[in-house]
Design a protein around this motif. Structure first.
Motif, PDB file in Angstrom:
ATOM      1  N   GLN A 215       0.837  -1.195   0.000  1.00  0.00           N
ATOM      2  CA  GLN A 215       0.000   0.000   0.000  1.00  0.00           C
ATOM      3  C   GLN A 215       0.876   1.251   0.000  1.00  0.00           C
ATOM      4  O   GLN A 215       2.017   1.211   0.456  1.00  0.00           O
ATOM      5  CB  GLN A 215      -0.943   0.013   1.202  1.00  0.00           C
ATOM      6  CG  GLN A 215      -0.245  -0.121   2.534  1.00  0.00           C
ATOM      7  CD  GLN A 215      -1.224  -0.177   3.681  1.00  0.00           C
ATOM      8  OE1 GLN A 215      -2.313   0.379   3.593  1.00  0.00           O
ATOM      9  NE2 GLN A 215      -0.842  -0.830   4.748  1.00  0.00           N
ATOM     10  N   LYS A 216       0.311   2.324  -0.507  1.00  0.00           N
ATOM     11  CA  LYS A 216       1.074   3.567  -0.575  1.00  0.00           C
ATOM     12  C   LYS A 216       1.337   4.088   0.824  1.00  0.00           C
ATOM     13  O   LYS A 216       0.456   3.991   1.698  1.00  0.00           O
ATOM     14  CB  LYS A 216       0.291   4.615  -1.370  1.00  0.00           C
ATOM     15  CG  LYS A 216       0.404   4.422  -2.866  1.00  0.00           C
ATOM     16  CD  LYS A 216      -0.091   5.649  -3.594  1.00  0.00           C
ATOM     17  CE  LYS A 216       0.176   5.518  -5.080  1.00  0.00           C
ATOM     18  NZ  LYS A 216      -0.220   6.705  -5.824  1.00  0.00           N
ATOM     19  N   ALA A 217       2.518   4.620   1.030  1.00  0.00           N
ATOM     20  CA  ALA A 217       2.851   5.161   2.353  1.00  0.00           C
ATOM     21  C   ALA A 217       2.113   6.477   2.544  1.00  0.00           C
ATOM     22  O   ALA A 217       1.992   7.277   1.614  1.00  0.00           O
ATOM     23  CB  ALA A 217       4.349   5.374   2.458  1.00  0.00           C
ATOM     24  N   SER A 218       1.589   6.668   3.742  1.00  0.00           N
ATOM     25  CA  SER A 218       0.864   7.913   4.015  1.00  0.00           C
ATOM     26  C   SER A 218       1.529   8.716   5.125  1.00  0.00           C
ATOM     27  O   SER A 218       1.058   9.789   5.471  1.00  0.00           O
ATOM     28  CB  SER A 218      -0.583   7.593   4.413  1.00  0.00           C
ATOM     29  OG  SER A 218      -0.591   6.781   5.566  1.00  0.00           O
ATOM     30  N   ARG A 219       2.586   8.189   5.700  1.00  0.00           N
ATOM     31  CA  ARG A 219       3.256   8.896   6.788  1.00  0.00           C
ATOM     32  C   ARG A 219       4.759   8.955   6.524  1.00  0.00           C
ATOM     33  O   ARG A 219       5.319   8.104   5.822  1.00  0.00           O
ATOM     34  CB  ARG A 219       3.026   8.176   8.129  1.00  0.00           C
ATOM     35  CG  ARG A 219       1.557   8.081   8.549  1.00  0.00           C
ATOM     36  CD  ARG A 219       1.014   9.451   8.916  1.00  0.00           C
ATOM     37  NE  ARG A 219      -0.294   9.431   9.537  1.00  0.00           N
ATOM     38  CZ  ARG A 219      -1.452   9.394   8.878  1.00  0.00           C
ATOM     39  NH1 ARG A 219      -1.449   9.302   7.554  1.00  0.00           N
ATOM     40  NH2 ARG A 219      -2.593   9.442   9.521  1.00  0.00           N
ATOM     41  N   ALA A 220       5.414   9.948   7.104  1.00  0.00           N
ATOM     42  CA  ALA A 220       6.868  10.085   6.975  1.00  0.00           C
ATOM     43  C   ALA A 220       7.504  10.118   8.367  1.00  0.00           C
ATOM     44  O   ALA A 220       8.532  10.758   8.578  1.00  0.00           O
ATOM     45  CB  ALA A 220       7.194  11.357   6.209  1.00  0.00           C
ATOM     46  N   ARG A 221       6.853   9.412   9.303  1.00  0.00           N
ATOM     47  CA  ARG A 221       7.302   9.409  10.701  1.00  0.00           C
ATOM     48  C   ARG A 221       8.783   8.991  10.822  1.00  0.00           C
ATOM     49  O   ARG A 221       9.531   9.566  11.594  1.00  0.00           O
ATOM     50  CB  ARG A 221       6.414   8.430  11.482  1.00  0.00           C
ATOM     51  CG  ARG A 221       6.326   8.687  12.937  1.00  0.00           C
ATOM     52  CD  ARG A 221       5.262   7.826  13.595  1.00  0.00           C
ATOM     53  NE  ARG A 221       5.006   6.550  12.939  1.00  0.00           N
ATOM     54  CZ  ARG A 221       3.883   6.229  12.333  1.00  0.00           C
ATOM     55  NH1 ARG A 221       2.895   7.088  12.284  1.00  0.00           N
ATOM     56  NH2 ARG A 221       3.716   5.040  11.774  1.00  0.00           N
TER      57      ARG A 221
END
Lengths: 272, 352
Positions: A215-221
């Motif tokens: 799945q596409k990443a939605s966070r850059a934590r």
């Protein structure tokens, strides 16, 4: 000789206890008179119906050594209980039973059915005491409620009292309600099946999700510079408060409770 | 026909062409001209790091569709390949061909993470990835499903930036209590505003249109502290592409990730609230920096029931990702089994 007398006395006592009503006699108790166990203060039963109920109660008392009281009122008030109007039919039933001196033996075994005809706030409650408190399970109580409430809602007040006495007898004979248990089991089984379906679906869906992790990443934590987060301004503005309430019991009440006298009671009831 | 080695403009890095008339090398992009010695001494291939601003200013439009032909230095054959290919194998002699045009000058990557996972270990990695996947068809691993394994250096953009902004929440604190007759619920409403910022470093987004974005996101993370200066020697034995999705068009992906993470940080700053619903959000990115790097990925293609499945293995860490086929029979068998066991337990509990 003393031993023989002692044995004979014990045998006699045993025989008496096995006879109908014998247990009460054996412990020095009298079956209570039935006259004051049908109290139609709201005047919803005819005299013949009251007589019929008294006969039934007397038979129940003699056979099963339990006390049964039927009480109808205009409102949840009785001068004998003090200068107060009860809001809870359960409290009223408990106090009326306890302070009226009802019940068999030290455990004060028995049941009371209270029907309050207060306009706009019609309630009923049956309270169990002593041995009955122990023997009526929550499913038994639910079953009695399910049988009584539709009759009261349909203004079949004598039918409700009659059915109540039938149920007391049925319960004394078998110790539980077969039909009621069957109904409860059906309901429980449906819930169980529903829950099992839900769990099975949740587990297998989770297994399926594990097969599709892309799945596409939605966070850059993971790429945040450590310690770089800076909260420059934080403000809370209070807008207001709202309070809502809901009755602890609406159509049905049940479970154990303690009367003002300190005696434990069970039972259930509701509005109609 | 392009060569696999060419001279670059010392000023802008664009390819130089030799003019027989002038006897000099000339640059079509910036108009400069140089002697052979000037070009040779500039050695731009070794020293010019990638700069997105420079690139965008000097190469406003590129045509990366279609095919380009190169000459294999080993056997001299003419090899036709995609315009974005940076390293490939000669189909005739299997020699590694590094297409210098796509990894030098203006296109020279800022860094590269070399492959650390040996191709021989891929079998074990695939086996480990499939183990425990109870819905995997039995014959997926037993039959020869894997069609192709390629070690590819995938072009990635790494974005660094600072995100600042503010966010407003409609928040509530809920208190409940009861008396003998009623259950009470007190809901206190608040408008909570947070203002702040956060710095991010090297947020990756692949710059290859051939690669599935979700697959490349899922193969993260890379240990970017191990980035090395680019050298074409690293490409030996592997395939490589240059970017064909530029830094500007990939920025929204990083932008979304950064802003979502700042929003998460704001939300975690809220204390003691039962609910918090965002009602307004205003964020902007500043100090945006772009690096162009090549990251190692093994691409595995498998087929099952006439359907293609693409998997990716992080060439640095060995992390594997990819969607696996689901056996319908197994799915319903597990569903039925779990349902039967739980129903049985409930029935037993009711019976007791």
């Amino acid at each position: 000789m003393k031993k023989i007398k002692c044995m004979a006395s014990l045998l006699l006592l045993l025989l008496v206890m096995l006879m109908p009503g014998g247990r009460a006699l054996a412990f020095g108790m009298q079956a209570p008179a039935a006259a004051d166990r049908v109290l139609d203060k709201a005047d919803i039963w005819s005299e013949s119906e009251e007589a019929e109920f008294r006969d039934s109660i007397e038979a129940l008392s003699e056979t099963y050594h339990t006390d049964v009281v039927l009480l109808t009122v205009y409102m949840l008030y009785d001068a004998a209980l003090g200068d107060q109007t009860y809001s809870s039919a359960a409290d009223f039933a408990d106090d009326f039973y306890d302070r009226g001196g009802y019940g068999y033996g030290n455990g004060r075994t028995g049941l009371i059915l209270v029907i309050s005809m207060e306009p706009g706030n019609r309630q009923y409650h049956f309270s169990t005491s002593g041995r009955e408190y122990e023997s009526y399970s929550s499913s038994d109580i639910s079953f009695v409620q399910g049988e009584i409430q539709p009759l009261l809602t349909g203004a079949d007040y004598d039918g409700a009292a009659r059915r109540f006495l039938e149920l007391v007898k049925l319960h004394e004979e078998s110790g539980h309600f077969d039909i009621g248990l069957a109904k409860t089991d059906d309901s429980d089984m449906l819930w169980s099946l529903g829950l099992a379906l839900l769990v099975a679906w949740a587990v297998t869906s989770n297994m399926k999700r594990r097969m599709n992790p892309v799945q596409k990443a939605s966070r850059a934590r993971n790429y945040a510079v450590p310690g770089s987060y800076e909260l420059r301004h934080y403000n809370e503005v209070f807008l207001g408060t709202s309070v809502s309430r809901r009755p602890r019991s609406q159509n049905r009440q049940g479970g154990g409770h303690i009367g003002h006298s300190g005696a434990g009671h069970g039972g259930g009831g509701g509005r109609f | 026909m392009s060569d696999t080695l060419s001279f670059k403009c010392p000023n802008c890095g664009a390819p130089l062409t030799y003019s027989a008339e002038l006897g000099r090398f000339s640059c079509e992009y910036c108009g400069s001209s140089f002697t052979f010695d000037e070009v040779k001494n500039a050695d731009v291939n070794a020293d010019t790091p990638f700069d997105w601003g420079d690139y965008a200013a000097n190469v406003p439009e590129e045509h990366l569709d279609g095919l380009v032909s190169y000459v294999c230095k080993s056997c001299g054959a003419e090899v036709v390949t995609d315009a974005v290919t940076a390293a490939t194998h000669c189909p005739y002699c299997d020699n590694v061909m590094v297409i210098e045009d796509n990894v030098s000058g203006l296109l020279k990557p800022n860094g590269i993470i070399p492959f650390r996972v040996d191709k021989k270990k891929l079998k074990d990695i695939v086996k480990a990835y499939c183990s425990g996947k109870r819905l995997l068809p039995n014959n997926f691993l037993t039959t020869h499903r894997i069609e192709e394994v390629r070690g590819v250096y995938v072009p990635f953009w790494l974005y660094g930036c600072r995100a600042d902004g503010n966010m407003t929440f409609d928040a509530t604190r809920v208190r409940t209590w009861a008396d003998s007759q009623f259950y009470y619920t007190e809901t206190s409403h608040y408008l909570v505003t947070c203002d702040g910022g956060m710095a991010f470093s090297r947020v990756p987004a692949d710059g290859s249109r051939r690669m599935d974005d979700a697959l490349m996101d899922s193969v993260e993370p890379y240990d970017l502290s191990e980035l090395k200066d680019y050298a074409s020697g690293y490409l030996s034995g592997y395939l490589a592409d240059r970017f064909d999705d530029d830094a500007e068009s990939c920025l929204p992906r990083a932008d979304l990730r950064v802003k979502n993470s700042l929003a998460d940080a704001f939300r975690s700053s809220l204390r003691g609230f039962t609910t918090a619903v965002p009602v307004a959000k205003n964020m902007k990115l500043t100090d945006t920096r772009v690096e162009y790097v090549l990251l190692p990925v093994y691409l595995i293609t498998a087929s099952y029931n006439d359907k293609k499945y693409a998997f990716a293995v992080n060439g640095q860490t060995g992390k594997m990702t990819g969607n696996l086929p689901v056996s319908r029979a197994k799915f319903w068998a597990y569903f039925g089994g779990i349902f039967a066991v739980i129903s049985g337990l409930f029935a037993l509990a009711n019976f007791l």
